[in-house]
Design a protein around this motif. Structure first.
Motif, PDB file in Angstrom:
ATOM      1  N   ALA A   1       0.847  -1.196   0.000  1.00 47.80           N
ATOM      2  CA  ALA A   1       0.000   0.000   0.000  1.00 47.80           C
ATOM      3  C   ALA A   1       0.880   1.243   0.000  1.00 47.80           C
ATOM      4  N   LYS A   2       0.642   2.120  -0.959  1.00 50.94           N
ATOM      5  CA  LYS A   2       1.378   3.387  -1.037  1.00 50.94           C
ATOM      6  C   LYS A   2       0.516   4.497  -0.438  1.00 50.94           C
TER       7      LYS A   2
ATOM      8  N   ILE B   1      -1.942   7.513  -0.419  1.00 51.38           N
ATOM      9  CA  ILE B   1      -3.061   7.672  -1.345  1.00 51.38           C
ATOM     10  C   ILE B   1      -2.743   8.602  -2.507  1.00 51.38           C
ATOM     11  N   ASP B   2      -1.940   9.610  -2.288  1.00 50.74           N
ATOM     12  CA  ASP B   2      -1.638  10.578  -3.350  1.00 50.74           C
ATOM     13  C   ASP B   2      -0.795   9.981  -4.473  1.00 50.74           C
ATOM     14  N   GLU B   3      -0.237   8.796  -4.261  1.00 48.62           N
ATOM     15  CA  GLU B   3       0.576   8.163  -5.298  1.00 48.62           C
ATOM     16  C   GLU B   3      -0.253   7.300  -6.251  1.00 48.62           C
ATOM     17  N   TYR B   4      -1.560   7.227  -6.009  1.00 50.23           N
ATOM     18  CA  TYR B   4      -2.438   6.456  -6.895  1.00 50.23           C
ATOM     19  C   TYR B   4      -3.167   7.382  -7.860  1.00 50.23           C
ATOM     20  N   LYS B   5      -3.471   6.862  -9.041  1.00 55.62           N
ATOM     21  CA  LYS B   5      -4.276   7.596 -10.007  1.00 55.62           C
ATOM     22  C   LYS B   5      -5.743   7.478  -9.627  1.00 55.62           C
ATOM     23  N   GLY B   6      -6.521   8.522  -9.901  1.00 61.19           N
ATOM     24  CA  GLY B   6      -7.944   8.443  -9.616  1.00 61.19           C
ATOM     25  C   GLY B   6      -8.646   9.758  -9.818  1.00 61.19           C
ATOM     26  N   LYS B   7      -9.945   9.685 -10.117  1.00 60.92           N
ATOM     27  CA  LYS B   7     -10.764  10.879 -10.327  1.00 60.92           C
ATOM     28  C   LYS B   7     -11.598  11.226  -9.102  1.00 60.92           C
ATOM     29  N   CYS B   8     -11.572  10.350  -8.102  1.00 60.91           N
ATOM     30  CA  CYS B   8     -12.239  10.663  -6.833  1.00 60.91           C
ATOM     31  C   CYS B   8     -11.432  10.026  -5.719  1.00 60.91           C
TER      32      CYS B   8
ATOM     33  N   LYS C   1      -9.118   6.114  -5.260  1.00 60.29           N
ATOM     34  CA  LYS C   1      -7.728   5.974  -4.842  1.00 60.29           C
ATOM     35  C   LYS C   1      -7.626   5.238  -3.504  1.00 60.29           C
ATOM     36  N   ALA C   2      -8.557   5.508  -2.592  1.00 65.30           N
ATOM     37  CA  ALA C   2      -8.531   4.863  -1.271  1.00 65.30           C
ATOM     38  C   ALA C   2      -8.684   3.352  -1.391  1.00 65.30           C
ATOM     39  N   PHE C   3      -9.559   2.904  -2.276  1.00 72.49           N
ATOM     40  CA  PHE C   3      -9.772   1.465  -2.421  1.00 72.49           C
ATOM     41  C   PHE C   3      -8.529   0.782  -2.991  1.00 72.49           C
ATOM     42  N   GLN C   4      -7.772   1.489  -3.808  1.00 74.99           N
ATOM     43  CA  GLN C   4      -6.527   0.916  -4.324  1.00 74.99           C
ATOM     44  C   GLN C   4      -5.511   0.721  -3.194  1.00 74.99           C
TER      45      GLN C   4
ATOM     46  N   ILE D   1      -9.953  -4.231 -12.138  1.00 74.37           N
ATOM     47  CA  ILE D   1     -10.506  -3.454 -11.023  1.00 74.37           C
ATOM     48  C   ILE D   1      -9.705  -2.172 -10.839  1.00 74.37           C
ATOM     49  N   LYS D   2      -8.381  -2.285 -10.874  1.00 70.20           N
ATOM     50  CA  LYS D   2      -7.535  -1.095 -10.735  1.00 70.20           C
ATOM     51  C   LYS D   2      -7.853  -0.066 -11.829  1.00 70.20           C
ATOM     52  N   LYS D   3      -8.042  -0.524 -13.063  1.00 70.63           N
ATOM     53  CA  LYS D   3      -8.363   0.396 -14.160  1.00 70.63           C
ATOM     54  C   LYS D   3      -9.698   1.098 -13.902  1.00 70.63           C
ATOM     55  N   TYR D   4     -10.668   0.356 -13.414  1.00 75.26           N
ATOM     56  CA  TYR D   4     -11.972   0.954 -13.103  1.00 75.26           C
ATOM     57  C   TYR D   4     -11.852   1.988 -11.977  1.00 75.26           C
ATOM     58  N   LEU D   5     -11.080   1.652 -10.947  1.00 71.56           N
ATOM     59  CA  LEU D   5     -10.942   2.573  -9.822  1.00 71.56           C
ATOM     60  C   LEU D   5     -10.212   3.851 -10.215  1.00 71.56           C
TER      61      LEU D   5
END
Length: 678
Positions: free
Chosen positions: A90-91, A93-100, A104-107, A144-148
């Motif tokens: 787990a990184k 949260i700011d290191e994940y891509k996401g529009k909400c 990002k939190a679920f990743q 799932i990652k792509k969807y998130l």
């Protein structure tokens, strides 16, 4: 007719058409044993087709032989080709891509579940409990990652047994993700059909928090284990409410994802524990993490160490490398008294590797599973009988044994030892020894609404976790009940006890309004910029999270212990109130068809929208279960609901039962029964 070109063109969210390089596998990491393979030739073809539908047609020719090889040698198609290279962690949260923020939190949570330091079989996506998985295969993981990454606050992602069915437009105060795992039609809800469905790639065993993405390592169960042991000492050993387990001996088995908490818990309670484990790699993991303090190779060495620390009244967690039955038979032969006794092997998978037979090594167990399942099953049944007999001997000498909710007694019953039944007819009323929920956790905690509230600091910063610990302490009144005192001491010492494995997370038993007030406090801290965003959740093993007659609802005695409506309503109610993530699973810690369990995840972003959701959802999530317990005439649950109705007058109202006089009912039924028999 729609062809593959049309399919590919119709999707913007899909796996890449370039085949990834085959990843390297790190030596020494635990690997899942071969799962039972019973598919017919036609079903094998179907399983292969089911896996190939995740990838573009141009990759099928190369992937089909790989997938078939996995199915035939592993019993499942994992899609190893699609596993990301290296150590998943787990990184922030700011290191994940996401529009909400939720996407990002679920990743963060998914990757934490698959961390090498946390997952039982990380290459097979198994987080804990021998078979509990995040999803079924690595194609699902990538998709799932792509969807998130593209999920917005106006959409909901639907996950069915690990399969991302798709995004559907909704609204900001609706769940961002809805997950179900392994829900089967009743007539097919049995281990054989579940195993078939899993091999076909259509059913995922989510355990509880694995498939719900909310597992936080062994810390997630350690507070409940600590509370169970402490209260067992109070109820059965005469320890005062302000006392602890110093000088007392607890013996058990299992050092996996859930059972790994036992050593840490008994040390925090100042007792001495011996935990048997047949897989030395798990002992090494827990020892390196500081969750056991000593390792013994023989029963003599284990009991000698225990005696030393008991005499000094100092805590110690001793891992014994060997079979629990050997350890217990040694105690009987040498007249060694055990105060508290349990078992936490994965008996919900008793014939699939969750329970190792006496007389063989862990490695021989794995080999037998792959080559001679019939002999393995015979050895398991023989060991269950020996285990049962030695526990009978120990309890006759004053040991308090409790089933730890791992389907241990149900496995004994199913192996043919019917005398373990409490009512002498069937298993509907439980067994001759109590479940820990039936005797301890149910009346002392669940009936009041106390349960395994947890949170993750998505920033990954330890200082954020320390701030949340302090904030939670401020909310708890340690003078209200002894349970509150226990919880206050727990959170006060949480950092000192070094509970974190994986990302920055915390477990803390709290009741309905305690959880709500802590959650609102955290959201306010996020709003003020004092901490980063927080993910709230809980174990499904909670006041209202699970319907399971042999565990969570074992202290419900009105006959509704076999009903699955409580967990289903909690799940639906949390959806209606807008929890960020909701999950509903079949099986949990006791096995397929033996429970229905549900949980949630709630992302705190500091908004007033989240405050509103917390005020309606947190009390419901707990009190829905307490209300069901009160209706079953559980005294502590009734008093809790009386108090709740007064506190929430004009907002919430719970139906309470009238209590008939025992002699009235008894005399009427006895008279009627005489007439019936005439």
């Amino acid at each position: 007719m729609v062809n593959n070109f049309d399919v590919s063109k119709a999707m913007t969210i899909k796996l890449d058409s370039v085949l990834p390089e085959y990843p390297k596998f790190q030596d020494g990491l635990r690997r899942a044993p071969k799962r039972e393979f019973t598919l017919t030739k036609d079903e094998t073809e179907l399983a292969l087709k089911n896996a190939l539908r995740y990838v573009p047609e141009e990759l099928h020719e190369e992937l089909a032989p790989e997938f078939l090889e996995e199915l035939l040698t592993k019993g499942r198609i994992y899609g190893y080709r699609f596993r990301p290279e290296g150590h998943i962690k787990a990184k922030p949260i700011d290191e994940y891509k996401g529009k909400c923020i939720e996407g990002k939190a679920f990743q963060v949570m998914i990757d934490n579940n698959l961390d090498f330091d946390i997952a039982l079989y990380p290459y097979e996506l198994v987080t804990y409990g021998e078979t509990g998985r995040v999803c079924q295969n690595w194609m699902q993981y990538r998709l799932i990652k792509k969807y998130l990454e593209v999920l917005t606050q106006d959409q909901t992602l639907v996950i069915m047994s690990g399969h991302p069915l798709g995004l559907f437009h909704s609204k900001p105060d609706a769940p961002r993700v809805i997950i179900t795992n392994g829900l089967m039609i009743g007539m097919f809800d049995d281990p054989y059909n579940f195993n078939r469905a899993a091999a076909l790639g259509v059913a995922n065993y989510g355990q509880m928090t694995a498939g719900g993405w909310m597992y936080i390592g062994p810390q997630g169960i350690v507070h409940g284990t600590y509370s169970t042991l402490l209260n067992a000492g109070r109820i059965k050993l005469g320890i005062p409410n302000d006392g602890d387990l110093r000088g007392k001996l607890f013996v058990t088995s299992g050092l996996g994802g859930m059972s790994g908490a036992q050593g840490k818990a008994v040390e925090i309670a100042n007792g001495v524990g011996i935990i048997a484990e047949v897989d030395y790699s798990r002992i090494e993991t827990r020892y390196s993490q500081g969750w056991v303090s000593h390792v013994a190779k023989t029963p003599e060495e284990a009991y000698s160490l225990a005696k030393e620390y008991m005499s000094k009244e100092e805590p110690a967690a001793i891992a014994f490398h060997g079979n629990i039955v050997d350890l217990l038979e040694y105690s009987v032969k040498n007249d060694i008294h055990i105060d508290l006794l349990s078992d936490q092997t994965s008996c919900h998978e008793v014939y699939s590797g969750g329970y190792c037979p006496q007389g063989i090594t862990f490695e021989e167990r794995t080999q037998l599973l792959a080559t001679d399942k019939t002999k393995f099953t015979e050895l398991v049944d023989k060991t269950l009988k020996a285990h049962y007999e030695v526990i009978k001997e120990l309890t006759s000498k004053g040991t308090y044994f409790f089933d730890y909710g791992n389907a241990f007694m149900k496995s004994i019953y199913d192996s043919g030892i019917k005398e373990i039944s409490k009512n002498g007819r069937d298993d509907k009323d439980g067994f001759i020894w109590p479940s820990y929920v039936e005797d301890i956790l149910g009346p002392q905690l669940f009936d009041f609404g106390y349960g395994p509230f947890r949170w993750v600091c998505l920033s990954g910063k330890h200082e954020d976790l320390l701030k949340t610990d302090m904030a939670a302490m401020e909310v708890i009144n340690p003078e209200r009940r002894y349970q509150d005192r226990d919880n206050w001491v727990w959170i006060r010492d949480a950092d000192k006890n070094k509970l974190v494995v994986g990302t920055q997370a915390r477990i803390l038993y709290q009741d309905a309004l305690g959880r709500m007030n802590i959650a609102l406090k955290f959201n306010e801290m996020v709003r003020k910029g004092e901490i980063g965003p927080v993910m709230l959740g809980r174990d499904h093993h909670d006041t209202g999270g699970t319907d399971s007659p042999f565990r969570e609802t074992s202290n419900i005695k009105d006959g509704s212990n076999i009903m699955a409506e409580q967990a289903t309503h909690i799940f639906a109610g949390n959806a209606a109130r807008g929890m960020s993530l909701i999950a509903l699973h079949n099986g949990g810690g006791v096995g397929t068809s033996k429970s229905i369990n549900g949980g949630f995840g709630m992302v705190l972003d500091g908004s007033e929208r989240v405050d509103s959701i917390l005020r309606s959802s947190m009390p419901w999530d707990v009190m829905g279960g307490v209300a069901r317990r009160a209706w079953a005439r559980n005294e502590n649950a009734m008093s809790t609901c009386v108090e709740y109705n007064d506190t929430m007058e004009g907002k919430d109202h719970i139906t309470l039962p009238y209590i008939p006089k025992e002699d009235l009912v008894k005399s009427l039924v006895e008279e009627a029964w005489k007439k019936i028999q005439e």
